[in-house]
Design an enzyme around this catalytic site. Structure first.
Site, PDB file in Angstrom:
ATOM      1  N   LYS A 191      14.319  63.813  99.130  1.00 55.15           N
ATOM      2  CA  LYS A 191      15.379  64.938  99.871  1.00 55.15           C
ATOM      3  C   LYS A 191      16.600  64.140  99.594  1.00 55.15           C
ATOM      4  O   LYS A 191      17.032  63.282 100.128  1.00 55.15           O
ATOM      5  CB  LYS A 191      14.991  65.140 101.268  1.00 55.15           C
ATOM      6  CG  LYS A 191      13.372  65.782 101.135  1.00 55.15           C
ATOM      7  CD  LYS A 191      13.136  65.545 102.500  1.00 55.15           C
ATOM      8  CE  LYS A 191      11.524  66.478 102.676  1.00 55.15           C
ATOM      9  NZ  LYS A 191      11.049  66.122 104.221  1.00 55.15           N
TER      10      LYS A 191
ATOM     11  N   LYS B 179       0.101  70.485 105.545  1.00 56.97           N
ATOM     12  CA  LYS B 179       0.430  69.570 106.679  1.00 56.97           C
ATOM     13  C   LYS B 179      -1.053  69.072 107.005  1.00 56.97           C
ATOM     14  O   LYS B 179      -2.171  69.886 107.859  1.00 56.97           O
ATOM     15  CB  LYS B 179       0.966  70.052 107.590  1.00 56.97           C
ATOM     16  CG  LYS B 179       2.556  70.646 106.892  1.00 56.97           C
ATOM     17  CD  LYS B 179       3.114  69.302 106.416  1.00 56.97           C
ATOM     18  CE  LYS B 179       4.866  69.413 106.243  1.00 56.97           C
ATOM     19  NZ  LYS B 179       5.797  68.103 105.917  1.00 56.97           N
TER      20      LYS B 179
ATOM     21  N   GLY C 295      12.078  69.176 100.375  1.00 52.59           N
ATOM     22  CA  GLY C 295      13.042  70.197 101.444  1.00 52.59           C
ATOM     23  C   GLY C 295      12.736  70.295 102.830  1.00 52.59           C
ATOM     24  O   GLY C 295      11.810  69.588 103.445  1.00 52.59           O
TER      25      GLY C 295
ATOM     26  N   ASP D 231       8.262  59.452 101.787  1.00 57.85           N
ATOM     27  CA  ASP D 231       9.289  61.006 102.378  1.00 57.85           C
ATOM     28  C   ASP D 231      10.655  60.412 103.151  1.00 57.85           C
ATOM     29  O   ASP D 231      11.361  59.739 103.117  1.00 57.85           O
ATOM     30  CB  ASP D 231       8.502  62.040 102.895  1.00 57.85           C
ATOM     31  CG  ASP D 231       9.854  63.077 103.585  1.00 57.85           C
ATOM     32  OD1 ASP D 231      10.881  62.826 103.856  1.00 57.85           O
ATOM     33  OD2 ASP D 231       8.980  64.795 103.730  1.00 57.85           O
TER      34      ASP D 231
ATOM     35  N   ASP E  48       0.771  66.561 102.938  1.00 54.32           N
ATOM     36  CA  ASP E  48       1.601  65.147 103.923  1.00 54.32           C
ATOM     37  C   ASP E  48       1.397  65.569 105.589  1.00 54.32           C
ATOM     38  O   ASP E  48       0.798  66.456 106.307  1.00 54.32           O
ATOM     39  CB  ASP E  48       2.680  66.066 103.513  1.00 54.32           C
ATOM     40  CG  ASP E  48       4.370  65.785 104.296  1.00 54.32           C
ATOM     41  OD1 ASP E  48       4.722  64.174 104.651  1.00 54.32           O
ATOM     42  OD2 ASP E  48       5.357  66.968 104.534  1.00 54.32           O
TER      43      ASP E  48
ATOM     44  N   GLU F 193       0.958  62.600 101.208  1.00 58.35           N
ATOM     45  CA  GLU F 193       2.522  62.088 101.897  1.00 58.35           C
ATOM     46  C   GLU F 193       3.222  61.740 102.977  1.00 58.35           C
ATOM     47  O   GLU F 193       2.512  62.684 103.837  1.00 58.35           O
ATOM     48  CB  GLU F 193       3.226  63.194 100.974  1.00 58.35           C
ATOM     49  CG  GLU F 193       4.824  63.189 101.830  1.00 58.35           C
ATOM     50  CD  GLU F 193       5.300  64.682 101.470  1.00 58.35           C
ATOM     51  OE1 GLU F 193       4.956  65.539 100.882  1.00 58.35           O
ATOM     52  OE2 GLU F 193       6.599  65.110 102.112  1.00 58.35           O
TER      53      GLU F 193
ATOM     54  N   SER G 143       5.542  74.405 101.312  1.00 61.57           N
ATOM     55  CA  SER G 143       4.567  73.403 101.789  1.00 61.57           C
ATOM     56  C   SER G 143       3.968  74.224 102.999  1.00 61.57           C
ATOM     57  O   SER G 143       5.092  75.335 103.364  1.00 61.57           O
ATOM     58  CB  SER G 143       5.819  72.806 102.410  1.00 61.57           C
ATOM     59  OG  SER G 143       5.254  72.041 103.410  1.00 61.57           O
TER      60      SER G 143
ATOM     61  N   LYS H 120       1.396  72.047  98.905  1.00 62.75           N
ATOM     62  CA  LYS H 120       0.765  71.412  99.894  1.00 62.75           C
ATOM     63  C   LYS H 120      -0.180  71.427 101.413  1.00 62.75           C
ATOM     64  O   LYS H 120       1.015  72.656 101.747  1.00 62.75           O
ATOM     65  CB  LYS H 120       2.405  70.274 100.351  1.00 62.75           C
ATOM     66  CG  LYS H 120       2.747  69.668 100.989  1.00 62.75           C
ATOM     67  CD  LYS H 120       3.800  69.164 100.992  1.00 62.75           C
ATOM     68  CE  LYS H 120       4.474  69.087 102.129  1.00 62.75           C
ATOM     69  NZ  LYS H 120       5.978  68.146 102.291  1.00 62.75           N
TER      70      LYS H 120
HETATM   71  O1  OSB Z   1       8.372  67.031 105.379  1.00 58.61           O
HETATM   72  O2  OSB Z   1       8.633  67.781 104.089  1.00 58.61           O
HETATM   73  C1  OSB Z   1       8.456  67.756 105.071  1.00 58.61           C
HETATM   74  C2  OSB Z   1      10.342  70.830 106.770  1.00 58.61           C
HETATM   75  C3  OSB Z   1      10.857  69.598 107.306  1.00 58.61           C
HETATM   76  C4  OSB Z   1      10.461  68.366 107.614  1.00 58.61           C
HETATM   77  C5  OSB Z   1      10.217  68.138 107.184  1.00 58.61           C
HETATM   78  C6  OSB Z   1       8.681  68.831 106.145  1.00 58.61           C
HETATM   79  C7  OSB Z   1       9.559  70.107 105.696  1.00 58.61           C
HETATM   80  C8  OSB Z   1       8.442  70.432 104.810  1.00 58.61           C
HETATM   81  C9  OSB Z   1       9.401  71.995 103.937  1.00 58.61           C
HETATM   82  O3  OSB Z   1       7.699  70.338 104.647  1.00 58.61           O
HETATM   83  C10 OSB Z   1       8.709  71.866 102.387  1.00 58.61           C
HETATM   84  C11 OSB Z   1      10.207  73.321 102.649  1.00 58.61           C
HETATM   85  O4  OSB Z   1      11.152  73.443 102.365  1.00 58.61           O
HETATM   86  O5  OSB Z   1       9.571  73.666 101.530  1.00 58.61           O
HETATM   87 MG    MG Z   2       7.152  65.750 103.529  1.00 60.12          MG
END
Ligand code: OSB
Ligand code: MG
Length: 368
Positions: A262, A163, A290, A238, A188, A213, A135, A161
């Site tokens: 999650k 953001k 995650g 999510d 995401d 996402e 990510s 992925k």
């Molecule tokens: O939205 O998936 C998410 C990390 C913290 C809070 C929300 C998210 C995330 C990540 C990190 O995208 C994913 C990872 O732990 O590798």
């Molecule tokens: Mg997410």
């Protein structure tokens, strides 16, 4: 058989690289490690609540309070020794899903250790290796983003992925796609858009993304359904999915075609399993999200990702993508091209290193 002791520690670990989402930029992670002891065996869990209530309404300090004032006393009062029993009893308390999950996961680790088997076997997992993914946060510039994606691809990741947020979406996808036309790519938004952004979001269809996402805030199941009708790319939820009921509502309404699971967000592995099974019956693939966990929480996620309907690559990366000194031995590493081997030992199958935990600890409390 009774639980002899429960222990909580609040820890802070610096990231190797800052992580920026539509919520803002973070340089470190504050989280809670929970331990439950029975007959000298110790089960570990991680509470994935963050310092500020941005991703979810929970916070580390709020979770700490709920655990010490309600959940841990309940364990002793009701003489709870197993995760299923914990799940049945904890339902009387509303919300606080991350606090509940951290403690329930410690019971799962304990149960598997006492049975002398890896957690994946207790869960009925079907694979020894999972598809990793990385990510990528928002960067200072598009060239920085493309370079960072390049670093991760070099390290062996096959799925990336990125953001997104308003102003960092279509151009970010275009920049990554121009350099890497064929990689598995997804985005995401962490809820940063609204229906008014429909035209921008529809442009994401041009980038051959695996999924988009959580474009809208958590409670907008209905608007997600409206958007999904207008987009070819599958939407994935999510933040919106907090339970079997919310998953069912989202699937029945057509709010998404994929679900990010999650375990912390849904309150533990019992609820995780219900969502997993429901999605499997309804042809909705899931994958494991995650929360930038330490190796303890991430090891839990590895075992969860072995369940049969976890069908897309996960937000599960190697220890060194997150922390210079992860809490566990050995570190989690990529085992093949874009895969991670699930630890084979009893329970979560990794060894938390006491000395590293102590060095990262801000406060600690023991309950008997
Ligand atoms: O939205 O998936 C998410 C990390 C913290 C809070 C929300 C998210 C995330 C990540 C990190 O995208 C994913 C990872 O732990 O590798
Ligand atoms: Mg997410």
């Amino acid at each position: 058989m009774t639980i002899e002791r429960v222990e909580m520690a609040l820890l802070k670990l610096p990231y190797v690289h800052f992580f920026e989402t539509s919520f803002g930029r973070e340089y470190d992670r504050t989280f809670i490690i929970v331990r439950v002891y029975e007959d000298g065996v110790c089960g570990f869990g991680e509470v994935v609540a963050e310092e500020a209530p941005l991703y979810s309404g929970e916070t580390t300090e709020g979770a700490w309070h709920v655990l010490r004032a309600f959940l841990i006393p309940m364990v002793f009062k009701e003489k709870i020794t197993g995760p299923e029993d914990f799940y049945k009893n904890v339902g009387r308390f509303r919300g606080n899903l991350m606090a509940k999950a951290g403690l329930e996961l410690a019971f799962w680790d304990l149960k598997a250790k006492k049975a002398g088997m890896p957690l994946k076997r207790l869960y009925g997992g079907v694979r020894d290796e999972i598809e990793a993914g990385v990510s990528c946060g928002i960067e200072d510039s598009l060239p920085d983003l493309v370079a960072r994606v390049g670093v991760y691809l070099e390290e062996g990741y096959r799925r990336v992925k990125i953001k997104i947020k308003p102003g960092w979406d279509v151009a970010a996808c275009a920049a990554v796609r121009e350099k890497y036309p064929d990689i598995l790519l997804q985005v995401d938004a962490n809820g940063a858009y609204s229906l008014a952004d429909m035209e921008t979001l529809k442009k994401l269809d041009a980038f051959n993304l695996l999924l988009v996402e959580q474009p809208f805030p958590p409670y907008d199941l209905w608007d997600h359904a409206k958007l999904q009708k207008e987009m070819r790319t599958p939407l994935c939820l999510d933040e919106s999915i907090l339970s079997l009921d919310t998953a069912r509502a989202a699937v029945e309404m057509g709010s998404c075609r994929i679900i990010n699971i999650k375990v912390g967000r849904v309150g533990g592995a019992v609820e995780m399993r219900k969502i997993h099974d429901y999605c499997e019956e309804h042809g909705v693939p899931v994958w494991c999200g995650g929360m930038l966990e330490s190796g303890i929480g991430r090891a839990h996620n590895l075992h969860i990702a072995t369940l049969p309907n976890f069908k897309l690559p996960h937000d599960l990366s190697a220890s060194r993508r997150y922390y210079k000194e992860d809490l566990i031995d050995p570190f989690i590493e990529l085992s093949g091209p874009g895969t991670i081997r699930v630890p084979e030992g009893p329970g979560i199958g990794v060894h938390p290193v006491e000395e590293r935990i102590r060095r990262a600890t801000l406060k600690r409390e023991v309950f008997k």
